[in-house]
Design an enzyme around this catalytic site. Sequence first.
Site, short mmCIF file in Angstrom:
data_model
loop_
_atom_site.label_atom_id
_atom_site.label_comp_id
_atom_site.label_asym_id
_atom_site.label_seq_id
_atom_site.Cartn_x
_atom_site.Cartn_y
_atom_site.Cartn_z
N ALA A 21 0.83 -1.20 0.00
CA ALA A 21 0.00 0.00 0.00
C ALA A 21 0.87 1.25 0.00
O ALA A 21 2.05 1.20 0.38
CB ALA A 21 -0.89 0.00 1.24
N CYS A 22 0.29 2.36 -0.44
CA CYS A 22 0.98 3.65 -0.44
C CYS A 22 1.49 3.96 0.96
O CYS A 22 0.75 3.76 1.92
CB CYS A 22 -0.01 4.73 -0.87
SG CYS A 22 0.63 6.40 -0.82
N PRO A 23 2.72 4.41 1.15
CA PRO A 23 3.70 4.82 0.13
C PRO A 23 4.71 3.74 -0.21
O PRO A 23 5.78 4.05 -0.73
CB PRO A 23 4.39 5.99 0.83
CG PRO A 23 4.45 5.55 2.27
CD PRO A 23 3.18 4.76 2.52
N GLY A 24 4.39 2.47 0.05
CA GLY A 24 5.33 1.39 -0.18
C GLY A 24 5.95 1.36 -1.57
O GLY A 24 7.18 1.29 -1.70
N ASP A 48 -1.27 -0.40 -6.65
CA ASP A 48 -1.78 0.80 -5.97
C ASP A 48 -1.94 1.92 -7.01
O ASP A 48 -0.97 2.36 -7.61
CB ASP A 48 -0.78 1.23 -4.89
CG ASP A 48 -1.17 2.54 -4.25
OD1 ASP A 48 -2.27 2.59 -3.67
OD2 ASP A 48 -0.41 3.52 -4.35
#
Lengths: 82, 138
Positions: A21-24, A48
């Site tokens: 998931a963001c910011p991954g 994402d």
Amino acid sequence: MTKEELKQLKPDKVVDARGTACPGPLLAVKQAIADVPEGGIMEILSSDEGTKRDVPRWAKKKGYEYLGDFEESGYFTIYLKK
Amino acid sequence: MAKKMTLALFSGSVDKLTAAGVILGGAAAEDMDVEIFVLLQAAFAFKKENAMTNDRVAEITDKKDEFLASLKRLEAPHWTEAFRKAKEMTNVKIHICGFAGKVWGGEKLDDFIDLADDIVGIGEYVDAAENSDINLFI
């Protein structure tokens, strides 16, 4: 670049951030860019949706070239040139 | 010269700490210098014995179970992990407010998780905020 042209690119580095998931995905890109030679291509896979906006914006700030992206099989494939 | 962000972290709730972790990730991607000031309720969450067990939420509390389940389903990192990753990737300093620490029985740096760099007075926050490009209160 068109989707077909993007598919012809030979990436020097592939970042598979699908499932994160963001910011991954953006952080994975930032960490991996060091592994790409000057003028080299990075291919980023992300599920994402925000990534396809974050990566081009980030690349512009960092002086890298965003080549394009496409959506296929439920995820996004994004290309950068270092 | 790196842009600077200051974050006055008041909340000790998982939802707001998770949001702070996401913002920190964005700042890390931009190589920003970040200074975090851990105030009052956030100091509770930073105590060693609370960091991993605290599951309080600040907003939409009737949907807490759904929220926590979604974080798990999305494989969102625990906020401590998000903070740690940001610290690894850019210059992030985490300061515990001395007063806040004492409110929760934290007198020494060792009372808090190892993400914390030092215990400071509020003057440090004001100085840092004066010189930052972005100043947030969460």
